[in-house]
Write a protein that holds these residues in place. Structure first.
Motif, short mmCIF file in Angstrom:
data_model
loop_
_atom_site.label_atom_id
_atom_site.label_comp_id
_atom_site.label_asym_id
_atom_site.label_seq_id
_atom_site.Cartn_x
_atom_site.Cartn_y
_atom_site.Cartn_z
N ASP A 50 13.22 -20.87 42.34
CA ASP A 50 12.05 -20.28 41.59
C ASP A 50 10.71 -20.91 41.76
N PRO A 51 9.68 -20.43 42.85
CA PRO A 51 8.63 -21.50 42.81
C PRO A 51 7.68 -21.21 41.80
N GLU A 52 7.84 -20.50 40.86
CA GLU A 52 7.00 -20.69 39.91
C GLU A 52 7.22 -21.52 38.81
N ILE A 53 8.48 -21.95 38.63
CA ILE A 53 8.86 -23.05 37.99
C ILE A 53 8.39 -24.41 38.19
N ALA A 54 7.88 -25.23 37.29
CA ALA A 54 7.55 -26.53 37.63
C ALA A 54 8.32 -27.63 36.68
N THR A 99 18.22 -33.71 42.68
CA THR A 99 17.33 -33.40 43.71
C THR A 99 16.45 -32.33 43.31
N MET A 100 16.46 -31.67 42.11
CA MET A 100 15.70 -30.85 41.65
C MET A 100 14.34 -30.63 41.91
N PRO A 101 13.57 -29.90 42.70
CA PRO A 101 12.21 -29.94 42.88
C PRO A 101 11.36 -29.64 41.72
N LYS A 102 11.62 -30.04 40.49
CA LYS A 102 10.97 -29.72 39.27
C LYS A 102 10.98 -31.13 38.51
N VAL A 103 10.21 -30.99 37.48
CA VAL A 103 10.32 -32.45 36.48
C VAL A 103 11.53 -31.92 35.58
N VAL A 104 12.32 -32.42 35.46
CA VAL A 104 13.69 -32.50 34.85
C VAL A 104 13.53 -33.04 33.16
N ILE A 105 13.81 -32.57 32.32
CA ILE A 105 13.80 -33.20 31.13
C ILE A 105 15.09 -32.84 30.16
N THR A 106 15.59 -33.66 29.88
CA THR A 106 16.72 -33.64 28.92
C THR A 106 16.40 -33.84 27.52
N GLY A 107 16.95 -32.81 26.63
CA GLY A 107 16.68 -33.40 25.10
C GLY A 107 18.10 -33.58 24.41
N ILE A 108 18.56 -34.82 23.97
CA ILE A 108 19.67 -35.00 23.49
C ILE A 108 19.75 -34.98 21.71
N HIS A 109 20.52 -34.17 21.00
CA HIS A 109 20.94 -34.65 19.80
C HIS A 109 22.26 -34.56 19.63
N GLY A 110 22.97 -35.35 18.47
CA GLY A 110 24.30 -35.24 18.38
C GLY A 110 24.85 -36.08 19.58
N TYR A 199 5.97 -33.59 25.35
CA TYR A 199 6.03 -33.91 26.85
C TYR A 199 5.96 -32.88 28.00
N ILE A 200 6.13 -31.48 27.62
CA ILE A 200 5.89 -30.43 28.28
C ILE A 200 4.47 -30.38 28.62
N ASP A 201 3.86 -30.36 27.35
CA ASP A 201 2.03 -29.99 27.46
C ASP A 201 1.56 -31.37 28.13
N GLN A 202 2.15 -32.47 28.04
CA GLN A 202 1.53 -33.72 29.03
C GLN A 202 1.80 -33.64 30.39
N ALA A 205 -0.58 -30.55 31.64
CA ALA A 205 -2.11 -30.89 31.75
C ALA A 205 -2.20 -31.96 32.96
N ALA A 206 -1.31 -32.28 33.48
CA ALA A 206 -1.14 -33.51 34.64
C ALA A 206 -1.09 -32.62 36.08
N PRO A 207 -1.54 -33.27 37.23
CA PRO A 207 -1.47 -32.73 38.62
C PRO A 207 0.08 -32.82 38.91
N VAL A 208 0.85 -31.85 38.53
CA VAL A 208 2.19 -31.69 38.65
C VAL A 208 2.69 -31.85 40.00
N LYS A 209 1.99 -31.18 41.05
CA LYS A 209 2.35 -31.27 42.30
C LYS A 209 2.38 -32.61 42.90
N ALA A 210 1.47 -33.54 42.28
CA ALA A 210 1.43 -34.76 42.82
C ALA A 210 2.70 -35.63 42.07
N MET A 211 2.85 -35.36 41.11
CA MET A 211 4.25 -35.77 40.36
C MET A 211 5.38 -35.32 41.04
N LEU A 212 5.70 -34.16 41.42
CA LEU A 212 6.64 -33.91 42.25
C LEU A 212 6.68 -34.28 43.76
#
Length: 264
Positions: A50-54, A99-110, A199-202, A205-212
């Motif tokens: 999905d090209p829309e997802i960052a 290798t996911m071409p997105k910023v991958v965030i994992t949230g752990i509880h338990g 962290y999503i908001d951060q 608000a960043a140049p996410v293409k450069a991050m990726l």
């Protein structure tokens, strides 16, 4: 918001540039059986295409993130061919996530244990709650880590500390996991959702293409090493499954007692 309804054991929601993927076998603490792994892989591939997802956020439904591989289903594997098929799925899962071409965030509880912890380690940013419990606990049943964890822990800790962590099989709570470098943020209990949103908001608000692009370069440098680790883990895990110590570990687990390992 777009909701994908064609998965039985994961929930996938897309909104704007963010996809949220939730493991959804809460009665088994999101233990990874063949069905969950298949659904998870399908959902990851959908997000990847999905090209829309960052950004991709990975969490678990119910009382924990994931208790790891489903030991009951692993016990029913009758031979090397079945085992090989499961390990190939695990390898594809981890490689797709890493290798996911997105910023991958994992949230752990338990709990995030075994293969569940491996999946978290394949992401870019890990948040956990302070009372969460993280464990690379394969050693307790006479096995070695899989899901690329030899490589992923080496990246975070260095070889010597990774080896010690694997051999100890210790359970870490959130703050200690943060101090060790296993996670990137430890939050008070109940504050995981807020921390993820911050962290999503951060990121948005960043140049996410450069991050990726930076991620893409590191993936290019490292993916062959990860693939090699996955192959070695598959071979090593099969050998460990034949040992007396593994059989004793499984018996002790089922009987809820401390195993008596003999080094055989």
């Amino acid at each position: 918001m777009t909701v994908s309804n064609h998965y039985e054991t994961v929930k996938l929601h897309k909104e704007g540039r963010v996809a949220r993927l939730q493991l959804n076998r809460p009665k088994s603490l999101n233990a990874l059986d063949a069905g969950l792994m298949k659904d998870l892989l399908g959902a990851l591939k959908e997000v990847k295409a999905d090209p829309e997802i960052a950004l991709l956020v990975l969490t678990g439904e119910g009382k924990g993130f994931s208790s790891g591989g489903d030991i009951k289903s692993m016990l029913t594997l009758s031979g090397e061919e079945q085992f090989s098929g499961i390990m190939d799925t695990i390898s594809e899962l981890v490689m797709t996530l890493y290798t996911m071409p997105k910023v991958v965030i994992t949230g752990i509880h338990g709990a995030a244990a075994g293969l569940g912890f491996s999946l978290a380690l394949a992401s870019d940013y890990i948040l956990c709650e302070e009372d969460s419990k993280l464990a690379m606990n394969f050693i307790g049943i006479g096995l070695i880590p899989d899901g690329g964890s030899h490589f992923l822990l080496q990246e975070r800790l260095g070889t010597h500390k990774a080896k010690r962590l694997i051999w100890n099989g210790k359970v870490f709570e959130g703050q200690e996991a943060l101090m060790k470098g296993l996670v990137d943020e430890a939050l008070p209990s109940g504050k995981l959702k807020d921390g993820i949103q911050r962290y999503i908001d951060q990121c948005l608000a960043a140049p996410v293409k450069a991050m990726l692009k930076t991620k893409e370069i590191y993936v290019s440098l490292n993916k062959e090493r990860l693939q090699h680790a996955l192959e070695l883990e598959k071979e090593g895990q099969w050998l460990m499954r034949q040992t007396g110590d593994h059989q004793e570990g499984i018996r002790a687990f089922a009987e809820k007692r401390k195993p008596e390992f003999k080094g055989i």
